[in-house]
Write an enzyme that holds these catalytic residues in place. Sequence first.
Site, short mmCIF file in Angstrom:
data_model
loop_
_atom_site.label_atom_id
_atom_site.label_comp_id
_atom_site.label_asym_id
_atom_site.label_seq_id
_atom_site.Cartn_x
_atom_site.Cartn_y
_atom_site.Cartn_z
N ARG A 165 5.81 89.87 -21.07
CA ARG A 165 4.64 90.60 -21.60
C ARG A 165 4.20 91.70 -20.62
O ARG A 165 3.00 91.89 -20.37
CB ARG A 165 3.46 89.67 -21.86
CG ARG A 165 3.66 88.64 -22.89
CD ARG A 165 3.95 89.19 -24.28
NE ARG A 165 4.21 88.09 -25.17
CZ ARG A 165 5.40 87.50 -25.27
NH1 ARG A 165 6.44 87.96 -24.60
NH2 ARG A 165 5.57 86.48 -26.08
N SER A 239 -2.62 86.11 -28.96
CA SER A 239 -2.82 85.36 -27.71
C SER A 239 -3.71 86.17 -26.77
O SER A 239 -3.39 87.32 -26.46
CB SER A 239 -1.49 85.14 -26.99
OG SER A 239 -0.60 84.49 -27.85
N GLU A 334 -3.67 88.84 -21.66
CA GLU A 334 -2.57 89.61 -22.26
C GLU A 334 -3.16 90.83 -22.96
O GLU A 334 -2.58 91.90 -22.99
CB GLU A 334 -1.84 88.71 -23.28
CG GLU A 334 -0.68 89.39 -23.93
CD GLU A 334 0.05 88.50 -24.94
OE1 GLU A 334 0.38 87.34 -24.62
OE2 GLU A 334 0.28 88.99 -26.05
C1 LIG Z 1 -2.48 87.94 -35.01
C2 LIG Z 1 -1.76 88.57 -33.84
C3 LIG Z 1 -0.56 88.04 -33.41
C4 LIG Z 1 0.13 88.61 -32.32
N1 LIG Z 1 1.31 88.06 -31.94
C5 LIG Z 1 2.00 88.60 -30.90
C6 LIG Z 1 3.26 88.03 -30.50
O1 LIG Z 1 3.76 87.08 -31.09
N2 LIG Z 1 3.88 88.60 -29.45
C7 LIG Z 1 3.38 89.69 -28.78
O2 LIG Z 1 4.03 90.16 -27.84
N3 LIG Z 1 2.20 90.24 -29.15
C8 LIG Z 1 1.50 89.72 -30.18
N4 LIG Z 1 0.30 90.28 -30.56
C9 LIG Z 1 -0.25 91.41 -29.80
C10 LIG Z 1 0.06 92.79 -30.43
O3 LIG Z 1 0.44 92.67 -31.76
C11 LIG Z 1 1.16 93.54 -29.67
O4 LIG Z 1 0.84 93.66 -28.30
C12 LIG Z 1 1.41 94.95 -30.24
O5 LIG Z 1 2.57 95.52 -29.66
C13 LIG Z 1 0.22 95.89 -30.04
O6 LIG Z 1 0.49 97.06 -30.78
P1 LIG Z 1 -0.67 98.07 -31.16
O7 LIG Z 1 -0.01 99.28 -31.75
O8 LIG Z 1 -1.68 97.40 -31.98
O9 LIG Z 1 -1.22 98.43 -29.70
P2 LIG Z 1 -2.74 98.71 -29.28
O10 LIG Z 1 -3.53 97.45 -29.37
O11 LIG Z 1 -3.26 99.90 -29.98
O12 LIG Z 1 -2.54 99.07 -27.73
C14 LIG Z 1 -2.16 98.10 -26.80
C15 LIG Z 1 -1.95 98.78 -25.43
O13 LIG Z 1 -0.83 99.66 -25.51
C16 LIG Z 1 -1.21 101.01 -25.25
N5 LIG Z 1 -0.48 101.84 -26.22
C17 LIG Z 1 -0.41 101.67 -27.57
N6 LIG Z 1 0.38 102.61 -28.11
C18 LIG Z 1 0.80 103.40 -27.09
C19 LIG Z 1 1.61 104.58 -27.01
N7 LIG Z 1 2.18 105.13 -28.11
N8 LIG Z 1 1.79 105.15 -25.80
C20 LIG Z 1 1.23 104.62 -24.67
N9 LIG Z 1 0.46 103.52 -24.69
C21 LIG Z 1 0.24 102.92 -25.89
C22 LIG Z 1 -2.72 101.06 -25.46
O14 LIG Z 1 -3.33 102.08 -24.69
C23 LIG Z 1 -3.15 99.66 -25.02
O15 LIG Z 1 -3.25 99.61 -23.61
C24 LIG Z 1 -0.41 89.74 -31.66
C25 LIG Z 1 -1.62 90.29 -32.11
C26 LIG Z 1 -2.28 89.72 -33.19
C27 LIG Z 1 -3.56 90.34 -33.68
#
Ligand SMILES: Cc1cc2nc3c(=O)[nH]c(=O)nc-3n(C[C@H](O)[C@H](O)[C@H](O)COP(=O)(O)OP(=O)(O)OC[C@H]3O[C@@H](n4cnc5c(N)ncnc54)[C@H](O)[C@@H]3O)c2cc1C
Length: 338
Positions: A165, A239, A334
């Site tokens: 992660r 998480s 996380e």
């Molecule tokens: C119900 C649920 C289940 C989940 N299950 C998992 C799982 O099984 N495994 C797992 O690993 N994660 C899980 N997650 C966490 C999440 O889905 C992941 O971390 C996902 O990759 C976040 O994507 P996002 O586009 O929503 O990022 P955001 O929440 O918008 O951003 C997360 C971080 O990344 C940065 N970021 C986002 N996009 C960019 C970009 N293009 N360039 C630079 N920085 C960027 C942001 O600034 C921030 O710091 C879960 C979340 C939820 C709500």
Amino acid sequence: MPSIKENISLKSLNTFGIGANARYFTEISSENEAQTLIKDDFRNYSKYLVLGGGSNVLFTDDFSGLVIHQGIKGKKIVEEDEERCLIKVGAGEDWPFFVDYCVDRDWGGIENLALIPGQVGASPVQNIGAYGREVKDVIESVEAIELKSGEKKVFSNKECRFGYRDSVFKNELKDRYLITAVNFLFYKNADFHLDYGSIRDTLRQMDIDKITYKTVAEAVKQIRRKKLPDIEETGSAGSFFKNPVVDENFFEKLRNGNSNMPFFKMDSGYKIPAGWLIDQCGWKGYLEGHYGVYPYQALVLVNYGGATGKEIADLAWRIRDDVEKYFGIRLQPEVTVI
Ligand SMILES: Cc1cc2nc3c(=O)[nH]c(=O)nc-3n(C[C@H](O)[C@H](O)[C@H](O)COP(=O)(O)OP(=O)(O)OC[C@H]3O[C@@H](n4cnc5c(N)ncnc54)[C@H](O)[C@@H]3O)c2cc1C
């Protein structure tokens, strides 16, 4: 140049459903737009935040700088033969749709990562993982623009310094690059990974003739739907904490007093499920008004509606303190707390 809006609510742009505002907000849909914005306008803002699907962030306050919402779309097959496919994917593409796109074409590698919310561009940031698989195994390179200079850089898989992660984008380069595209390399005869969680049992119950990447993704979706809250109904970011990894000495001490403690042996030590630690401290199902700890998975904090980010963060830090007091392990979030 993309238009800059002021005082925009981020409530529908974060899966916790927190009602924070962005002082300035823009959405970019191409690399050129991002570079123009950086060159012409960036000096006007004190700070920036790149926001994807908002599924791994917790806003504890309004954001006083510029929020850049990632909207770069598109998929382009760069090379393909009978064995492999190299594909470039815009950072603003939806991750769960992209997994479906791959399994529909019978490309293996990310079927165990089905239904993880968020965008493709965020997948390398914390090296998303689930059911024994991590996205680092299929990332060939990551394309990004430096927010200070507007210069483009392509990070090789090694330069991303992926960990559990974790990546360089969550550490030294945090908030310094805007990821614009990810290049994935898929193998068409990649091995299945069915021994984590209940994937094999679920496949058996599905009564299928043949295991394919698509049926594995379907099994993973069924398991996740049972275990995790539906983000359309209940606010969460999955998480909240990472599973801690401890060394052998510490692990043996912990096991002495907790013979039923689950663990996974890793190259770097022993991974202990943070959800189990939190559950042992009595937090599972805890409810405080309209927010609390998910009753079916203690690692997930939930907003049933109306909670503030500060309330959820306070709850998280109380849980972290308890786990530290009882087990001597300090949990690391996380989720990115802003
Ligand atoms: C119900 C649920 C289940 C989940 N299950 C998992 C799982 O099984 N495994 C797992 O690993 N994660 C899980 N997650 C966490 C999440 O889905 C992941 O971390 C996902 O990759 C976040 O994507 P996002 O586009 O929503 O990022 P955001 O929440 O918008 O951003 C997360 C971080 O990344 C940065 N970021 C986002 N996009 C960019 C970009 N293009 N360039 C630079 N920085 C960027 C942001 O600034 C921030 O710091 C879960 C979340 C939820 C709500």
